[in-house]
Design an enzyme around this catalytic site. Structure first.
Site, short mmCIF file in Angstrom:
data_model
loop_
_atom_site.label_atom_id
_atom_site.label_comp_id
_atom_site.label_asym_id
_atom_site.label_seq_id
_atom_site.Cartn_x
_atom_site.Cartn_y
_atom_site.Cartn_z
N ARG A 79 -1.57 -4.57 3.81
CA ARG A 79 -1.22 -3.66 4.91
C ARG A 79 0.17 -3.96 5.46
NH1 ARG A 79 -2.38 -4.22 10.87
NH2 ARG A 79 -2.06 -2.14 11.72
N ASP A 122 -7.93 -5.71 13.15
CA ASP A 122 -9.29 -5.26 12.81
C ASP A 122 -10.27 -6.43 12.67
OD1 ASP A 122 -8.83 -2.60 12.94
OD2 ASP A 122 -8.84 -2.23 10.78
N GLU A 169 -18.46 4.21 -0.69
CA GLU A 169 -17.66 3.55 -1.72
C GLU A 169 -18.43 3.34 -3.02
OE1 GLU A 169 -18.19 2.45 1.35
OE2 GLU A 169 -16.25 2.75 2.35
N ARG A 180 0.84 -1.21 0.00
CA ARG A 180 0.00 0.00 0.00
C ARG A 180 0.87 1.25 0.00
NH1 ARG A 180 -1.54 1.19 6.26
NH2 ARG A 180 -0.02 -0.20 7.16
N PHE A 238 -14.17 -3.11 0.87
CA PHE A 238 -15.17 -2.10 0.47
C PHE A 238 -15.09 -1.76 -1.02
CE2 PHE A 238 -13.76 -1.14 4.93
CZ PHE A 238 -14.73 -1.94 5.51
N HIS A 251 -5.27 -3.48 2.24
CA HIS A 251 -5.72 -4.25 3.40
C HIS A 251 -6.47 -5.52 2.98
CE1 HIS A 251 -4.68 -0.38 5.01
NE2 HIS A 251 -4.81 -0.82 6.26
#
Lengths: 313, 281
Positions: free
Chosen positions: A167, A117, A58, A10, A83, A109
């Site tokens: 990530r 998460d 999104e 990322r 998303f 991610h």
């Protein structure tokens, strides 16, 4: 050899966008309130007039990207993979892929290496979702250098692209002098005659480590990096099947619909070959440190080596 | 409005209605109700309002039109044919295998279609993207998008509206064809999108409510919308679903159904009468 770089893909994405921003004034970067995490914030800082924060919406972001592309922009619609490909799946299908617009969908991610998460944010279905869409190119780069090349290729490619990013920081290895990124072409990172391990994304460096473990046991594994899952390099896969007889696939994704199934589809049509798929076995992830989760789910060198060794017996 | 212009727009609207009925009849499927309710808006857009050139449908400086309620494309196709984008003979092939005119708008295959739509709620977002691109590039084109009142039930409409308001897209003009009916019945009974004006106002729009079949009101609203600065516009057009064909008017059942032979004859007879009356004026 350049110095060893350890970066999350990322971050490489954010850096590369900034680099390309000057040469390609058509690039517009969209995000959905995650610019810090997805690293598009770097582009926002450098080119604020070409950065669009769409807020936590999104579906609209993908539609706005579609509209921008009809006016000659090259939009990068960015969010967490869950998303950008999950929440907005139908927008990607109907507003981007059906009219074959020049929109780049980016999912950071991806996979369980999201870590703490937990399951709601650990997307394990994005490769499957994106590769079912006609005309979509699906890229999952394995390190910093490859991400830089993939972003550039996405800009130069006319049509929809999905870029799958992670990530977790990963050690870079695609810096050999003869490294060349070409959409749709896999890369043989290690030659081998006993078996082939085909990997994508973060799993490529783990497959390379697994090859070292296998070598200690006298097993000579070929390692293939499939950075472009669609269109997939059929020739390279069939050649490996022919020459090594067995194939193992490794991906940080559900074993349903991802790299393993893409490879299996090629082989079942062209050269039926025994195959083992390593991935997340049709289940959700959970919270925990990324590296521990990867170990727990068997997405680590020792497990890859173990499965491969057993498969050979 | 100038009398000659009004007569011209009424004639175009009637021809658009005939083309829509022709298309849906020959396709044996499609959406006549919303095509007819929006026919006057289509007429005004293509024969008065938007700057487009059928000879150069991809002109980067053209105004854009996105039919967010894509299922009412039989009306749009009739308008595009009348404008000269393609032959009117295409209308009879609507929805047929190999035809240019798809069941829902396809920007790749049909000249004059600026965005592929059909999945409700998505066109408005693309229209926002086009308007934003115009702002970024300092171009003076305007972007128009037509939504249905039932479509307002899609959450994405409000994501896009928030976006349009936040980005001050004053080059964006939405229209809502408020015919009050959707597949399952009256919009008021299904999910109740009203009060629509207050909703758009809350999202930062300049809001006007008009009779969507009255060309004087339509002209006034579009002229006003062009003077609005710093915020997007929405024209809420109160219409009659199935307008112009007596037995289709205000009947939810004509949302997505083709007329049979007899019904087709009746519809065309009525519309031809209307046309003859207008031409005699």
């Amino acid at each position: 050899m350049a110095e060893m770089i350890k970066k999350a893909t990322r971050e490489s994405y954010g850096l590369t966008l900034c680099e390309l921003g000057e040469k390609f004034p058509q690039i517009v970067v969209l995000d959905a309130d995650l610019a810090e995490a997805t690293k598009t914030g770097m582009f926002k800082k450098k080119y604020p007039e070409r950065f669009v924060d769409c807020g936590i919406a999104e579906s609209n972001m993908v539609g706005v990207a579609a509209g921008l592309s009809t006016c000659g922009k090259i939009p990068f619609a960015t969010s967490f993979a869950m998303f950008s490909t999950g929440r907005a799946f139908e927008q990607v299908r109907n507003s981007v892929c059906y009219p074959h617009l020049n929109v780049k969908i980016v999912g950071t991610h991806a996979g369980i290496s999201v870590g703490e998460d937990g399951a709601t944010h650990q997307c394990l279905e994005d490769i499957a979702l994106m590769r079912t869409l006609p005309g979509m190119t699906v890229i999952c780069p394995s390190d910093h250098y490859e991400t830089a090349a993939a972003v550039r290729a996405a800009v130069e490619h006319q049509g929809p692209v999905y870029l799958r990013l992670s990530r977790l920081a990963v050690e870079s290895f695609n810096n050999a002098d003869d490294y060349r990124f070409e959409l749709g072409k896999g890369i043989t990172l290690r030659d081998g005659k006993d078996i082939t391990i085909v990997a994508t994304g973060l799993m490529v460096c783990r497959a390379l480590e697994a090859a070292k473990l296998l070598e200690q046991k006298g097993i000579d594994a070929r390692i293939i990096n499939i950075h472009t899952i669609k269109p997939i390099d059929r020739e390279l896969i069939v050649k490996a099947a022919k020459e090594t007889g067995k194939i193992v696939t490794v991906e940080e994704h559900n074993v349903i619909g991802g790299l393993g199934d893409a490879v299996a589809a090629v082989l079942s049509e062209e050269l039926p070959t025994p195959l083992r798929k390593i991935g997340v076995n049709d289940q959700f992830g959970h919270s925990g440190p990324a590296v521990d989760l990867l170990d727990e789910f068997g997405l680590c060198a020792p497990h890859i080596a173990e499965v491969t060794e057993k498969f050979l017996k | 409005m100038d009398k000659t212009l009004k007569q011209k727009l009424k004639i175009s609207a009637c021809r658009i209605r005939m083309g829509a009925v022709e298309g849906v009849y020959n396709a044996k499927s499609g959406h006549p109700g919303g095509s007819l309710s929006a026919a006057d808006l289509f007429s005004y857009l293509y024969f008065k309002e938007i700057r487009v050139n059928p000879e150069n449908p991809k002109d980067p400086n053209r105004d854009r039109f996105v039919l967010s309620k894509g299922h009412t494309c039989p009306g749009l196709y009739a308008a595009l044919a009348l404008k000269g984008y393609f032959s009117e003979s295409e209308l009879k092939k609507l929805r047929h295998i190999g035809a240019m005119l798809q069941g829902h708008p396809d920007m790749k295959g049909t000249p004059g279609i600026d965005m592929s739509t059909g999945s409700l709620g998505q066109g408005i977002s693309a229209a926002c993207g086009m308007a934003l691109a115009g702002k970024m590039d300092g171009k003076d084109y305007r972007v128009y998008s037509l939504l249905g009142d039932g479509e307002l039930e899609e959450g994405q409409v409000w994501e896009a509206s928030m976006f349009a308001g936040h980005h001050h897209l004053d080059n964006l003009c939405l229209m809502v064809d408020i015919n009050g009916l959707q597949i399952d019945g009256a919009t008021a009974d299904v999910a109740g999108p009203e009060p629509i004006d207050e909703k758009f106002r809350a999202f930062g729009f300049d809001v006007q409510t008009i009779d969507g079949h009255d060309f004087d009101e339509i002209e006034k609203a579009f002229e006003h919308a062009k003077t609005v600065k710093g915020k997007p516009s929405v024209i809420l057009a109160k219409t009659v679903k199935g307008k112009g064909v007596s037995y289709m008017e205000n009947v939810a059942g004509w949302h997505g159904k083709a007329p049979n032979d007899e019904q087709y004859e009746t519809a065309m007879r009525e519309l031809k009468q209307t046309l003859a009356g207008l031409e005699a004026e």
